[in-house]
Structure formats: C-alpha cells, structure tokens
Design an enzyme around this catalytic site. Structure first.
Site, short mmCIF file in Angstrom:
data_model
loop_
_atom_site.label_atom_id
_atom_site.label_comp_id
_atom_site.label_asym_id
_atom_site.label_seq_id
_atom_site.Cartn_x
_atom_site.Cartn_y
_atom_site.Cartn_z
N PRO A 25 39.85 40.99 44.24
CG PRO A 25 39.06 42.03 46.17
CD PRO A 25 40.32 41.62 45.47
CD GLN A 79 36.84 43.37 48.77
OE1 GLN A 79 36.05 43.44 47.84
NE2 GLN A 79 37.93 44.12 48.84
CB CYS A 110 33.79 50.21 46.68
SG CYS A 110 32.54 50.24 45.39
CE LYS A 152 41.81 45.50 45.79
NZ LYS A 152 40.70 46.33 45.30
CG ASN A 213 45.27 46.72 43.19
OD1 ASN A 213 44.25 47.37 43.39
ND2 ASN A 213 45.38 45.89 42.19
CG ASP A 215 47.69 51.04 36.20
OD1 ASP A 215 46.50 50.68 36.22
OD2 ASP A 215 48.04 52.23 36.13
NE ARG A 238 42.04 47.99 35.90
CZ ARG A 238 42.53 49.19 35.68
NH1 ARG A 238 41.89 50.02 34.88
NH2 ARG A 238 43.65 49.58 36.27
C1 LIG Z 1 34.92 44.68 37.26
C2 LIG Z 1 35.65 45.09 38.52
C3 LIG Z 1 35.10 44.80 39.75
C4 LIG Z 1 35.77 45.15 40.92
N1 LIG Z 1 35.25 44.80 42.14
C5 LIG Z 1 35.97 45.04 43.27
C6 LIG Z 1 35.52 44.59 44.53
O1 LIG Z 1 34.46 43.98 44.66
N2 LIG Z 1 36.30 44.87 45.62
C7 LIG Z 1 37.48 45.56 45.53
O2 LIG Z 1 38.15 45.77 46.55
N3 LIG Z 1 37.92 45.99 44.34
C8 LIG Z 1 37.21 45.73 43.22
N4 LIG Z 1 37.70 46.13 42.01
C9 LIG Z 1 38.99 46.82 41.97
C10 LIG Z 1 40.12 45.80 41.76
O3 LIG Z 1 40.17 44.88 42.82
C11 LIG Z 1 41.48 46.53 41.66
O4 LIG Z 1 41.73 47.21 42.86
C12 LIG Z 1 41.53 47.53 40.52
O5 LIG Z 1 40.99 46.99 39.34
C13 LIG Z 1 42.98 47.99 40.26
O6 LIG Z 1 43.81 46.90 39.97
P1 LIG Z 1 44.19 46.51 38.45
O7 LIG Z 1 44.86 47.71 37.84
O8 LIG Z 1 45.12 45.34 38.60
O9 LIG Z 1 42.93 46.21 37.76
C14 LIG Z 1 37.02 45.83 40.84
C15 LIG Z 1 37.56 46.13 39.59
C16 LIG Z 1 36.89 45.76 38.41
C17 LIG Z 1 37.54 46.08 37.10
#
Ligand SMILES: Cc1cc2nc3c(=O)[nH]c(=O)nc-3n(C[C@H](O)[C@H](O)[C@H](O)COP(=O)(O)O)c2cc1C
Length: 384
Positions: A25, A79, A110, A152, A213, A215, A238
């Site tokens: 999310p 979520q 968050c 999460k 989760n 990287d 990301r």
């Molecule tokens: C722009 C943005 C918005 C995000 N919004 C949420 C969110 O609403 N809820 C949540 O649990 N994580 C949120 N995240 C975190 C991601 O879900 C994820 O846990 C985090 O980016 C690490 O994973 P990644 O390395 O694959 O990016 C957000 C991340 C980004 C970059």
C-alpha cells in the site's frame, strides 16, 4: 536458487494468492488505476492506498473517494489506519458489508511524525495491549464475513525499542492471517538498507505467514529475500514506481523463469499512456492527468529525455497533449540498464528522534488507551 521458494501460493485465511507477491500500500500511488495497471502485468495481491477508520466510519467524502475499485478487480484489498479499537473494528465491518472487501490490512508502520505524534502507525505496537485489542476486535468483525485481517509493521520505534517480535506474537494470538514486516525502524524512515535478518527472525518466531518487505528492486531480489528469510511472500513498494512490469518479472521469477523486462522507451510510453488513461477513466481527465504527473519522473528515470520534455509531461492537462508529447520520445531508446537494482522513490535520512505522545515510552502496555483513550483523526492520509 532452491526450488523451495518457487511455485507456491500464499494463503491468507480463506484467500489464496497464486503468486506470493503483494503490491505494498502506498498513499497517493496505489489507487484503482495503478492497481489495475500492475494487475495487468502479473498475478498477486494489490492493496489499496491507506484509508482512515474514523474517516470511513464518519462517511468522510475524501475517504470514500479513495475507496474505489476497478471493475476487473476481483480481490478487493484495503489497508486501514486507526488507533481506536472500536473505530477500526467498525470500519472493518463497513468494508466487508458495504464495499465487498476480501482482505483487510492494518497499518502499524507509518513513520510520518504527524501520525506517530498521536501514537498511530509505527508508534502503536509499543502499546502491546492496545495493539491486541485493536486486532481482536477487527479480526472478530471481519471474521463474520470470512475476510482475513493482516498487519503491516516495522521493526520498532528505533534500535532500542523493537516491537516486531511481540507484534508477530500478538497478531498470531489474535487470529491475524499474516504479518508483513518492513525491515526498518520508524527512526530509519526509508534510509539505509532493510534488515532482512529481522524478517527471518520473525519467521522463526511465529507460525502465521510472514511477508517480507523492504528493498526489493528486481524480481531476483524477491527470490533472494524469500530464500534468505524463509518468508511466505514479499511486499513490493518503491521498486515498482514507474515500472509496473516488475510484476510480470516477479510472477515469472516465482514460476521458476528468470525474466527481466527491459522495455524500450516506446514501450514505456505505451505504459505511461495506459496509466494515464486508467487514471482518467477513474478520476476524470483533469484530475487523472494531474495525478499522472507525479509518475512521470519514475517512468523516465535513466532515459535521455531532456528537462523541457520532463517539465512538459509534468504539467500535462489532457490525454491529447500527453499523446503529442509522448510521440516526441525516441521509441527505440533502449532501457537504461544501469538503473536495474538501484533504489527509487523515497529514501531520505534517519531521524534523531521519533515524535511520540508525551510519556509514550513509559509504559509498553497501553491498556488504558484500549477504550477510546487515543484520539483518532478522520483525515490522516499520509501513509508510509
Ligand atoms: C509514497 C509511499 C507511500 C506509502 N504509503 C504507505 C501506506 O499508506 N501504508 C503502508 O503501510 N506503507 C506505506 N508505504 C511504505 C511501503 O508500503 C513499504 O513498506 C516501503 O516503501 C518499503 O518497501 P519498499 O522498499 O519495497 O519500497 C509507503 C511508501 C511510499 C514510498
């Protein structure tokens, strides 16, 4: 690569996800259009951007605006954010009864100060009893509709205040279907490198499925994470910004095929057009084009397109204008392979101090807060 990680489905209570890949999310990103775009690429679970429990319970217009599903979205996954057991449980009931939702994830990760200041998101698991009350009530509310609830979370507030193992135990004891762990603390925000060892420790600590989760930039990273940690699936955020085809590679990788999609700029332009078109379908042309603008730099990352072109795309107001601009890109320009495996999206720096409600760390239980003692705002949407 051991075959143990390949070809296995993810089971979340009654829900089976054939490829163990979840679109993370992301507030402001994982709207109906983007979820559809990713789903067109591969099989997985695509989670809606975070919505607030209180906003939903009170029928807040902005909250309801985000609760939109594509007609082809057969598994509806949302979520929820919340700090008050009564509101979160009621919101879960509304999602199941009125919106046909098939999976509910709860945000306890968050890191945004506006959220942690009120004890929400990544701050909440510090209060173990409050966390347990929220989960108990929400799982019970959703169980009446046979809908699984997952959480999460992050490793903890900071290196001295870790919460993930307790959160895993509490999630298991309260009947959650899985726990997703982002291998960073709140204090780390998005800086540094995700700690996959912590994900492995959580796998060893609980019997419910664990989703890893942090990287995953390429499909090969997902397989490596699963092999390294023993996780039951992965959550990808990301890495798929401006690259929805990553889901194609992920599906192939979990099916045992090595694939790395390297679209030429012409194919990227086609994907951009599709993305904009879906946004306009769901949100109308003016708002859809405005929403599309934030994705432009991710799509073009590493390509030669110059500043004026990027600026014009970043101000696009209609699909006709978008078509005209995209037609000026060189369709044969090869994919910039130097971008592969590199971080994209938010990174930032660690925080010296996590902003918390006064006295938050003095007590790790929070039973006094479990009966509505923690203020919950209706319009909190920053995610993270
Ligand atoms: C722009 C943005 C918005 C995000 N919004 C949420 C969110 O609403 N809820 C949540 O649990 N994580 C949120 N995240 C975190 C991601 O879900 C994820 O846990 C985090 O980016 C690490 O994973 P990644 O390395 O694959 O990016 C957000 C991340 C980004 C970059």
């Amino acid at each position: 690569m051991s075959t143990a990680v390949l070809d296995r489905a993810l089971r979340l209570g009654p829900l089976e996800v054939p490829t163990p890949v979840v679109l993370a999310p992301m507030a402001g990103i994982t709207d109906a259009a983007y979820r559809r775009l990713c789903a067109e690429q591969g099989a997985g679970l695509y989670v809606c951007e975070m919505i607030t429990s209180r906003g939903l319970v009170e029928g807040d217009e902005h909250t309801l605006d985000m609760l939109v599903f594509d007609e082809r979205e057969t598994t509806r996954s949302v979520q929820l954010y919340g700090t008050d057991p009564a509101y979160v449980a009621r919101a879960a009931e509304i999602l199941c009864a009125d919106h046909g939702v098939d999976h509910i994830d709860l945000n306890f990760g968050c890191p945004v100060p506006k959220v942690t200041r009120k004890g929400g998101g990544g701050a909440l698991p510090w209060k173990r009893t409050l966390l347990a009350r929220i989960l108990e009530r929400t799982v019970t509310a959703a169980a009446a509709y046979d809908v699984p609830v997952t959480i999460k979370t992050r490793k903890g507030l900071d290196a001295d205040h870790l919460t993930y193992l307790d959160a895993g135990r509490i999630a298991q004891e309260t009947g959650c279907a899985a726990i997703a762990l982002h291998g960073r603390t709140v204090a780390q925000a998005y800086s540094g490198v995700a700690d996959w060892d912590a994900i492995g420790e959580l796998v060893a600590h609980v019997d419910i499925p664990v989703l890893g989760n942090g990287d995953i930039w390429e499909a090969a990273d997902a397989l490596q994470m699963v092999e390294h940690t023993g996780a039951d699936g992965v959550v990808v955020g990301r890495g798929c910004l401006g690259r929805p085809w990553l889901f194609r590679d992920l599906a192939a990788a979990f099916a045992g095929e090595a694939a790395s999609t390297l679209p030429r700029l012409g194919e990227v332009a086609t994907m951009m057009r599709r993305h904009a078109e879906l946004l306009c379908e769901h949100q109308g042309e003016e708002r859809g084009c405005k929403e599309f603008r934030k994705h432009v730099s991710w799509y073009l990352k590493g390509f030669a397109a110059g500043g004026p072109m990027r600026r014009s795309l970043g101000l696009v107001t209609s699909l006709v204008e978008l078509d005209r601009l995209l037609a000026d890109l060189d369709p044969d320009e090869p994919f910039p392979v130097a971008e592969l495996g590199t971080p994209r999206g938010r990174q930032g720096s660690p925080r010296d101090k996590v902003v918390l409600p006064e006295g938050w760390l003095d007590d790790a239980d929070g039973s006094d807060l479990a009966t509505g003692g923690l203020r919950e705002e209706a319009g909190e949407t920053s995610g993270g």
